[in-house]
Design an enzyme around this catalytic site. Structure first.
Site, mmCIF file in Angstrom:
data_model
loop_
_atom_site.group_PDB
_atom_site.id
_atom_site.type_symbol
_atom_site.label_atom_id
_atom_site.label_comp_id
_atom_site.label_asym_id
_atom_site.label_seq_id
_atom_site.Cartn_x
_atom_site.Cartn_y
_atom_site.Cartn_z
ATOM 1 N N GLY B 11 13.030 7.743 -1.861
ATOM 2 C CA GLY B 11 11.937 8.430 -1.150
ATOM 3 C C GLY B 11 11.225 7.531 -0.165
ATOM 4 O O GLY B 11 10.007 7.584 -0.031
ATOM 5 N N GLY B 15 14.816 8.904 3.241
ATOM 6 C CA GLY B 15 14.941 9.957 2.232
ATOM 7 C C GLY B 15 13.933 11.074 2.451
ATOM 8 O O GLY B 15 14.258 12.261 2.329
ATOM 9 N N SER B 251 4.466 -10.053 10.321
ATOM 10 C CA SER B 251 5.153 -9.209 11.300
ATOM 11 C C SER B 251 5.415 -9.887 12.647
ATOM 12 O O SER B 251 4.627 -10.697 13.128
ATOM 13 C CB SER B 251 4.295 -7.972 11.537
ATOM 14 O OG SER B 251 4.776 -7.241 12.624
ATOM 15 N N ARG B 298 15.570 -11.884 16.438
ATOM 16 C CA ARG B 298 15.195 -12.535 15.185
ATOM 17 C C ARG B 298 16.156 -13.613 14.741
ATOM 18 O O ARG B 298 15.745 -14.651 14.237
ATOM 19 C CB ARG B 298 15.071 -11.480 14.088
ATOM 20 C CG ARG B 298 13.848 -10.635 14.300
ATOM 21 C CD ARG B 298 13.685 -9.582 13.243
ATOM 22 N NE ARG B 298 12.420 -8.903 13.470
ATOM 23 C CZ ARG B 298 12.031 -7.820 12.818
ATOM 24 N NH1 ARG B 298 12.827 -7.287 11.900
ATOM 25 N NH2 ARG B 298 10.872 -7.268 13.079
ATOM 26 N N HIS B 366 15.220 -10.619 4.833
ATOM 27 C CA HIS B 366 14.363 -9.496 5.218
ATOM 28 C C HIS B 366 15.055 -8.136 5.258
ATOM 29 O O HIS B 366 14.453 -7.130 4.914
ATOM 30 C CB HIS B 366 13.797 -9.814 6.608
ATOM 31 C CG HIS B 366 12.871 -8.771 7.152
ATOM 32 N ND1 HIS B 366 11.768 -8.342 6.458
ATOM 33 C CD2 HIS B 366 12.868 -8.082 8.322
ATOM 34 C CE1 HIS B 366 11.136 -7.425 7.185
ATOM 35 N NE2 HIS B 366 11.775 -7.235 8.297
ATOM 36 N N GLU B 404 18.238 2.161 5.683
ATOM 37 C CA GLU B 404 18.700 0.770 5.622
ATOM 38 C C GLU B 404 20.011 0.650 4.858
ATOM 39 O O GLU B 404 20.798 -0.246 5.109
ATOM 40 C CB GLU B 404 17.632 -0.139 4.992
ATOM 41 C CG GLU B 404 18.047 -1.611 4.974
ATOM 42 C CD GLU B 404 16.961 -2.570 4.531
ATOM 43 O OE1 GLU B 404 15.787 -2.150 4.448
ATOM 44 O OE2 GLU B 404 17.284 -3.736 4.269
ATOM 45 N N ARG B 414 19.449 -6.885 13.706
ATOM 46 C CA ARG B 414 18.586 -5.754 14.055
ATOM 47 C C ARG B 414 17.423 -6.228 14.914
ATOM 48 O O ARG B 414 16.821 -7.260 14.642
ATOM 49 C CB ARG B 414 18.043 -5.105 12.782
ATOM 50 C CG ARG B 414 17.045 -4.005 13.045
ATOM 51 C CD ARG B 414 16.646 -3.295 11.778
ATOM 52 N NE ARG B 414 15.836 -4.099 10.867
ATOM 53 C CZ ARG B 414 14.544 -4.365 11.049
ATOM 54 N NH1 ARG B 414 13.911 -3.927 12.114
ATOM 55 N NH2 ARG B 414 13.892 -5.077 10.150
ATOM 56 N N SER B 419 14.114 -0.429 12.972
ATOM 57 C CA SER B 419 14.517 0.068 11.655
ATOM 58 C C SER B 419 13.735 1.316 11.271
ATOM 59 O O SER B 419 14.295 2.249 10.695
ATOM 60 C CB SER B 419 14.354 -1.003 10.586
ATOM 61 O OG SER B 419 13.017 -1.403 10.500
#
Lengths: 294, 650
Positions: B11, B15, B251, B298, B366, B404, B414, B419
């Site tokens: 969830g 989902g 972040s 990244r 990550h 994911e 990514r 994402s």
């Protein structure tokens, strides 16, 4: 969530201990094997490491699985997930205070109460096991106040309504509520409801009966605040009346005794009493309007 | 006749997006989640969600450039049609989330504000403070609660998916699941099953991931015969706060809002950072990557931070690896408004206010770019045929994967803020395909299948569980084994990889797997037993860990997050123009050779002995032809020149 351990070990780049005077501390946990069983205190000794929080202490307790007296015991159960205070899972009473276990740093706790930490499950929700409680009622309250935006559907309809920076800055803090339940634990008007399934009762019937019981009891500060959040949303306010109906019915805002404990314990510093005051004014107007419209 | 139902496992954003869209299409949905869905790991996403927007468009941006950035950033390892479809949907997805009440930051005129993220030169990222994932998840959670109130959706929270139920024809007919409170094991017939259970960070012990991200659901699906692709591509985020229980994400938006990464030029300079003058600070990302600066992709930022600490000895602290991430030059009010959420995380866990003192950060595991292999149906213009039941389908009929835990969108690396987009997109997009599947089904509903199919599956899982509970005492401690697994994975299969280490790691992991089979439980009860659930999850980590290590071992190249110094293609050394030209030619030859061999998805299946067997599949790069990824490489201009000539000739 019901998953309990993470390979916590000091990283290779860890520094020396911050509290060299402490090499271990005691954790007293109020344990209960299952609903309806008697609770009991159990003592565990945990080796001190730098940067520990209550979660990493519980992880050590799970891995060693024995008490301070060397008695083998089943690992203590607790809820946790994100470990950075955004998921709301790990609420418990730590030295008597309702808070998230992940941000309860051992160094700070040792300053307040050297050498010992006390952990208890939340008292306003039924204990499932040890520190794990059933907070279904908390989520049920979100259904009761219709905490959602009633959009037509999910097909493309272009951009949403323009909103000012000021509106965003008022709404954003309310939307940070992670349903942790601290405000409910601290509220004198929010009292525990524990139902047991009758033998003849199906799961569905039991669930429906529980929901009905929850709906008649106090909704709590978190749900009132969510009602305010959606009543100020440009689309959400189209069903503001239905939310205010929910807040003026049984278990509604009139039950708030204005103790203001909720705002004091909220880990996200959500202005819950401001929300309650705003909801109070709206419900009064709503009731009057309905009365005049009769 | 019973109605058809769809089962969604997980969830989080993907989902929930699938659930609400299926509900809108009039399809009944069951949703199983380890945790109340509002506590899913998506809440940890901080920075934002990407899409082309009105402002970037006027600066020359387009969906095709978003596609280009995504596949270039991903080193061309992803099939391009699904990515194209995703970036074309992106603006519509942002609009939808806006209508659903997400408290996105605003401009003074009331439009959505945007920030810049890594791997692009455009400000594409919409954000809600620094808790964007949380806000997006809540909006979807609210919609699903609305459908639940209408009886369209049934949630089973605190339930653990134990595996798919597959009939003799190899078709998925439902799932077996266990209540984590009563430990009851039950079957759920389903006409389609969607796996949306996120990443597998717990293979590494500590990562930025939440405790639910143990990869168990995916592993059990893999063990049931689903293919798993690109396992070796694990994103190590450049900036996280080291911690004893978790490596907490800091972040990319901190850099998106102007945060600067630096170390003192003097190793372990003991002065407080604010006393170190500009001239004695080494802003190594800005110096080495003048175009992208602190916002290189990244994988590159991570390697540079790792390198500056480990190889150049410039770590801020002498006794642990870290660099400064500095926001102190930005006004406090702006920081509070745009980054409040992440700054308070740093403050709460480190006891230091990052508005006053630079943060100390280091990379951490990550995200998994790899995941369950899924299919798609391509249109002639290179997008997806929406409504095709092939989209997001695994190789097991009626079993799907999104978010994911599928491998489809991010290639070898990514880009930040892609994402949240891929999760919501794959969730929304899988629904019409499943609608088509259900409409075209003519072999009855899952519930009509013989009860022996379900009872057999349940009994099998029950036996496994009972056997685990009855393990004799005095055996291995599952928590310590997990710690050892995390250590070996972190040491050998993160930023820098060497074949001899990977070989050793594979042997170690096989050994740990055998020892895990001899774990003893400290709790043998049948009520809310977290000990047994943990042990079962640990056992399920090994197939994924082995697949990851084997994929990394076999892939003798550098691509995105997968970096092997022994196979690196360094920049050009020559200064003499003719020699430099020759070197550039040789570089491009080698690049073409490398792509011919390795521009392929790694696709794994488990054989009868539980060993991963790898195969390699062609990648659809028909929309954006692969080109050298030249961020900050010495001699990039010369290589680019040669490459352009070759492309022109072809």
């Amino acid at each position: 969530m019901l998953f309990d351990y993470f390979g916590g070990q000091c990283p290779p780049y860890a520094m020396s201990d911050q509290h060299p005077e402490i090499d271990s501390f005691e954790v007293r946990v109020l344990r209960q094997d299952a609903p309806g069983e008697r609770s009991r205190w159990e003592r565990h000794r945990v080796t001190y490491e730098r940067d520990m929080n209550v979660i990493s202490a519980l992880q050590k307790i799970a891995a060693q699985a024995e008490t301070v007296d060397g008695q083998p015991v089943a690992p203590v159960c607790w809820d946790s997930n994100c470990l950075e205070e955004v998921c709301g899972a790990c609420t418990m009473l730590i030295n008597g205070r309702t808070r998230q276990a992940c941000t309860a740093l051992i160094d700070r706790l040792m300053e307040d109460c050297p050498g010992e930490i006390e952990l208890r499950p939340m008292s306003k929700f039924p204990v499932i096991r040890d520190l794990v409680v059933d907070r279904t009622r908390l989520f049920r309250a979100l259904t009761k106040v219709k905490a959602w935006v009633p959009v037509d559907g999910y097909l493309d309809r272009g951009q949403g309504p323009l909103r000012s920076m000021e509106e965003q800055q008022q709404s954003y803090p309310l939307s940070e509520c992670m349903s942790c339940g601290c405000c409910l634990e601290a509220c004198p008007q929010y009292t525990k409801i524990e139902s047991t399934q009758d033998e003849s009762e199906s799961d569905e019937d039991f669930s429906a009966r529980k929901s009905a019981t929850y709906d008649s009891a106090f909704v709590g500060a978190h749900a009132i605040s969510q009602a305010v959040l959606f009543n100020t949303n440009p689309i959400g306010k189209f069903i503001a009346g239905e939310r205010l109906d929910a807040l003026t019915g049984p278990g509604g805002i009139q039950m708030c005794g204005n103790a203001q404990n909720c705002v004091a314990v909220c880990p996200k510093e959500i202005p819950l009493t401001t929300s309650i005051a705003r909801a109070g004014r709206s419900t009064t107007l709503h009731v009057l309007k309905k009365w005049f419209d009769r | 006749m019973p109605k058809q139902r769809v089962m969604v496992i997980g969830g989080g954003l993907a989902g929930l997006a699938a659930t609400m869209k299926l509900a809108e299409l009039g399809i009944d949905v069951d949703l199983i989640s380890l945790t109340p869905v509002k506590r899913s790991h998506s809440v940890c996403a901080q920075g934002g969600i990407n899409s082309v927007n009105a402002r970037t468009r006027q600066l020359g941006d387009s969906e095709d450039l978003h596609l280009d950035d995504t596949v270039y950033g991903g080193d061309f390892l992803q099939h391009q049609p699904p990515v194209k479809e995703m970036v074309y949907w992106a603006p519509k997805i942002i609009d939808l989330m806006d209508r659903l009440g997400v408290t996105f930051n605003r401009t003074s005129e009331g439009h959505l504000d945007n920030r810049r993220f890594g791997g692009t030169l455009f400000k594409r990222t919409a954000f809600a403070g620094a808790t964007t994932g949380q806000q997006l998840l809540y909006a979807l959670d609210e919609q699903v609660r609305r459908w639940e109130a209408e009886g369209r959706v049934k949630k089973f929270e605190s339930w653990n998916y134990l595996g798919p139920i597959i009939d003799d024809a190899g078709i998925c007919r439902g799932v077996v699941a266990q209540d984590l409170i009563s430990m009851e094991i039950r079957t759920y017939p389903a006409d389609a099953v969607i796996i949306a259970t996120g990443g597998c960070g717990l293979l590494y012990g500590r990562s930025t991931m939440s405790l639910v991200c143990n990869g168990g659901a995916v592993s059990r699906t893999f063990q049931a015969g689903a293919k798993y692709a690109n396992a070796e591509f694990i994103q190590v985020h450049p900036t996280a706060i080291p911690g004893a229980d978790k490596l907490r994400l800091m972040s990319e938006s901190a850099r998106g809002e102007g945060g600067r990464v630096w170390v003192p030029r003097t190793p372990h300079d003991e002065r407080s950072p604010r006393e170190i003058p500009e001239s004695e600070r080494y802003y190594f990302l800005e110096e080495r990557y003048p175009e992208y600066g602190n916002l290189v992709p990244r994988d590159i930022a991570t390697r540079e931070i790792f390198n500056v600490c480990v190889h150049e000895g410039l770590s801020v602290d002498a006794d642990r690896q870290c660099v400064y991430l500095d926001l102190t030059h930005i006004p406090r009010e702006e920081l509070d408004r745009k980054l409040g959420g992440i700054l308070s995380i740093y403050e709460k866990f480190q006891g230091v206010d990052p508005r006053d003192e630079p943060m100390k950060i280091f990379p951490a595991v990550h995200y998994s770019m790899g995941g369950l292999w899924v299919d798609y149906e391509r249109t002639a213009d290179g997008g997806l045929n929406i409504g095709s039941p092939v989209n997001q389908a695994t190789n097991i009929p009626r079993l799907y994967a999104i978010g994911e835990c599928d491998y489809q969108y991010h290639g070898a690396n990514r880009l930040g803020a892609n994402s949240l987009l891929s999760c919501i997109f794959s969730g929304l997009m899988v629904a019409p395909g499943i609608e088509t599947l259900l409409e075209s089904s003519d072999d009855g509903t899952a519930a009509d299948q013989p009860s022996s199919l379900f009872e057999g599956a349940r009994r099998q899982r029950q036996q496994n569980f009972d056997a685990l509970l009855k393990r004799p005492g005095g055996g291995e401690n599952p928590y310590l084994l997990h710690q050892q697994l995390g250590e070996v994975m972190t040491r050998t299969a993160t930023v820098v990889r060497f074949n001899k280490d990977l070989e050793q790691a594979y042997a170690t992991v096989c050994d740990l797997e055998q020892r895990a089979a001899k774990c003893s439980l400290s709790d043998t009860g049948n009520w809310t037993n977290q000990n047994v659930v943990f042990t079962a999850a640990l056992i399920d980590m090994f197939p994924l860990a082995k697949t990851l290590l084997k994929g990394a071992l076999q892939r003798d190249e550098c691509r995105g997050a997968h970096y092997k110094p022994d196979f690196a293609m360094p920049g050009l050394e020559a200064t003499d123009p003719a020699e430099r030209r020759r070197q550039a030619e040789a570089w491009c030859d080698k690049f073409e050779e490398r792509n011919a061999k390795w521009l392929k998805s790694t696709v794994a299946v488990l054989d009868e002995d539980g060993e991963p067997q790898l195969a390699y599949e062609e990648v659809d790069t028909s929309l954006v032809p692969p080109r050298p990824r030249l961020y900050g490489l010495v001699g990039a201009e010369a290589i680019e020149e040669v490459w352009k000539e070759r492309v022109a000739v072809n």
